[in-house]
Write an enzyme that holds these catalytic residues in place. Structure first.
Site, PDB file in Angstrom:
ATOM      1  N   ARG A  87       0.832  -1.214   0.000  1.00  0.00           N
ATOM      2  CA  ARG A  87       0.000   0.000   0.000  1.00  0.00           C
ATOM      3  C   ARG A  87       0.864   1.260   0.000  1.00  0.00           C
ATOM      4  NH1 ARG A  87      -3.940  -3.181  -1.600  1.00  0.00           N
ATOM      5  NH2 ARG A  87      -5.019  -4.300   0.052  1.00  0.00           N
ATOM      6  N   HIS A 192     -13.218 -12.023  -2.500  1.00  0.00           N
ATOM      7  CA  HIS A 192     -13.676 -10.656  -2.735  1.00  0.00           C
ATOM      8  C   HIS A 192     -14.934 -10.667  -3.603  1.00  0.00           C
ATOM      9  CE1 HIS A 192      -9.453  -9.797  -1.668  1.00  0.00           C
ATOM     10  NE2 HIS A 192      -9.903  -8.624  -1.265  1.00  0.00           N
ATOM     11  N   ASP A 265     -11.433 -10.441   8.018  1.00  0.00           N
ATOM     12  CA  ASP A 265     -11.156  -9.803   6.744  1.00  0.00           C
ATOM     13  C   ASP A 265     -12.305  -8.830   6.497  1.00  0.00           C
ATOM     14  OD1 ASP A 265      -9.869  -9.205   4.368  1.00  0.00           O
ATOM     15  OD2 ASP A 265      -9.661 -11.290   3.750  1.00  0.00           O
TER      16      ASP A 265
END
Length: 539
Positions: A87, A192, A265
């Protein structure tokens, strides 16, 4: 600061949330979450990062908002796994190798050193928790979300590297987070995007998927992140692990003896948000035994999660004792890592341990660069070679290089990566580079075929971010193989070989970061002996 028994229910529940936001300063979203909803955790994404100095100021600003509001210190986290998942990719934070590259070195000491380097740097910019390492055992070639984020397909190898990373991060005062429990490695669907099931029996799970988590617990890992994956052998109901009390409390807490923080998560992932909704999922996760609820993106979902848990306590669906136990773990961690002592919950032994953490002097920039290059050099793997390597210096070399521009839910492309053609041209002349997209059309591939029709040495670099090698890349490799002895370099996914004919030479790098590309150029020219070994089998 307030002791646990002085906190309101709203403050207690807020401490159980970790939230993301979209600004590079304390915007309205995160300010409101901290002041009005008492949120105790923050997660950074690349969207929050302009520079390391800016991020340091942002961490200070957020902690200042919490202090002014009379809240506990924030737990600030980031997904800085290394390799393709970084990130923070700005100067001032070392871009350490990813897990599969480290696995290919066969040396957990390298993993330990990378975690120590990165841990020091994250701590210096106000980050308390790294959502790493991934300790999933990647034994499914079609896994679209783990892949090179794993140390490999051997559970013992994964366990050794995972424990080394945990030791490295936590020696620098950074909480490590082993993920994704009980294991996301043997899946062919990205959670996801949808629901995932791992169908193996308990004996298999114990030997493979659970082994790295047992070693993580033995290494004293501060946190474990859950997987949005269904495990029928543990939970007979079709419930993902994140929402299963049998998985989080029965298996992880009671059977495996984990006493640290269980973090979910992100609940906005489709495997959770579509069938349950974020608010209901937040309640179920707390009921299952989660301590920290991660909601990364949307203010509406973040507020809904807080309010839903509060209402569940008020109506008796969730016992306040469950909230208190989760909060005690969080506050105890904050006391040890964030310097907060006024809780009445931390024993003198815990304080002594925290104060004894050895924060070593930061290595010199040149020393770090030397270490990273040594690791990169040790990771590059020549899987197959029929005399095409090293390159013949008397012949022209054509390099076909994919420009990575797509984004995924997990990682983002390197915008500053030097190409292989550039790196090779610094070593020798007569290099011609042809760039393609990672999803080339047949017309685009045909143009490349015409350009290299007379080439004597051809290097094709493949790049697969998830699942199958894109059909345009596959078409290009197969057509080139009809008239050329190819050198194929898999820039990310070693499994690319499973979808093409065996080329003259096949090399794996596991990532396309600048240090790796430089080392690769030296391997191809024969100036560096490759010593990496495949962390996965190419059946």
């Amino acid at each position: 600061m307030k002791a646990l028994n002085n906190l309101t229910l709203e403050q207690k529940v807020g401490q159980l949330l970790m939230c993301g936001f979209h600004g590079q300063h304390a915007d309205e979203q995160i300010t409101r979450l901290i002041r009005d909803y008492h949120v105790g955790g923050v997660i950074y994404f690349r969207r929050n990062v302009q520079s390391v100095d800016q991020l340091t100021r942002l961490s200070e600003e957020l902690q200042g908002i919490a202090a002014e509001a009379g809240e506990l210190p924030l737990m600030i986290s980031v997904d800085q796994e290394g390799g393709m998942v970084a990130r923070i990719d700005k100067e001032g934070v070392t871009q350490v190798p990813g897990n599969m590259a480290l696995g290919a070195t066969g040396n957990p000491v390298y993993t330990l050193e990378c975690a120590r380097i990165l841990g020091r740097e994250l701590k210096s910019i106000g980050i308390d928790m790294n959502l790493a390492p991934v300790v999933d055992v990647n034994n499914n070639a079609l896994n679209p979300v783990i892949g090179v984020r794993s140390y490999g397909e051997n559970a013992e190898r994964v366990a050794a590297h995972g424990a080394a990373a945990i030791t490295g991060y936590q020696s620098q005062g950074i909480a490590a987070t082993a993920k994704h429990f009980p294991g996301h490695g043997d899946t062919a669907v990205d959670s996801h995007l949808g629901m995932v099931t791992v169908p193996h029996d308990r004996n298999r799970l114990k030997q493979i998927e659970l082994l790295p988590f047992r070693r993580a617990i033995e290494a004293g890992v501060d946190a474990i992140m859950t997987a949005h994956v269904i495990f029928p052998a543990i939970e007979p109901e079709p419930i993902p692990a994140t929402l299963s009390r049998k998985v989080l409390t029965g298996l992880l807490r009671e059977e495996m003896g984990f006493e640290g923080i269980i973090i979910t998560d992100c609940l906005e992932m489709h495997a959770i948000s579509k069938p349950y909704g974020v608010a209901e999922a937040a309640i179920r996760a707390v009921e299952a035994g989660a301590d920290l609820i991660l909601v990364s993106h949307t203010l509406q979902d973040q507020v809904a999660a807080v309010e839903a848990i509060i209402e569940a306590v008020r109506t008796g669906r969730i016992s306040e004792d469950i909230i208190n136990k989760a909060l005690e773990r969080i506050i105890t961690w904050k006391a040890a890592r964030c310097g907060y002592r006024d809780t009445g919950l931390v024993s003198p032994e815990t304080n002594e341990t925290a104060e004894a953490v050895n924060i070593e002097p930061v290595n010199s920039t040149e020393s770090i660069k030397s270490t990273l290059f040594k690791i990169a050099s040790s990771s590059i793997t020549v899987v197959h070679n029929e005399g095409l390597l090293p390159l013949d210096p008397e012949k022209d070399v054509y390099v076909i290089w994919p420009e990575v521009v797509e984004r995924t839910e997990v990682d983002e492309p390197w915008s500053h990566t030097d190409s292989l053609g550039v790196a090779l041209s610094q070593l020798r002349g007569r290099i011609r580079e042809l760039k393609i997209t990672t999803q080339p059309s047949y017309d685009e591939a045909d143009r490349i075929l015409m350009d290299v029709s007379e080439a004597e040495q051809v290097i094709v670099c493949t790049y697969t971010s998830a699942g199958h090698l894109p059909k345009g890349q596959r078409y290009l490799v197969e057509k080139l193989s009809e008239n050329h002895s190819l050198i194929v370099v898999a820039l990310r996914n070693p499994y690319d070989l499973l979808e093409i004919s065996l080329p003259g030479s096949y090399v794996c790098t596991y990532e396309n970061t600048p240090t790796v590309v430089r080392a690769l150029s030296l391997v191809l020219t024969g100036e560096l002996e490759p010593t990496g070994s495949l962390p996965v089998r190419l059946r």
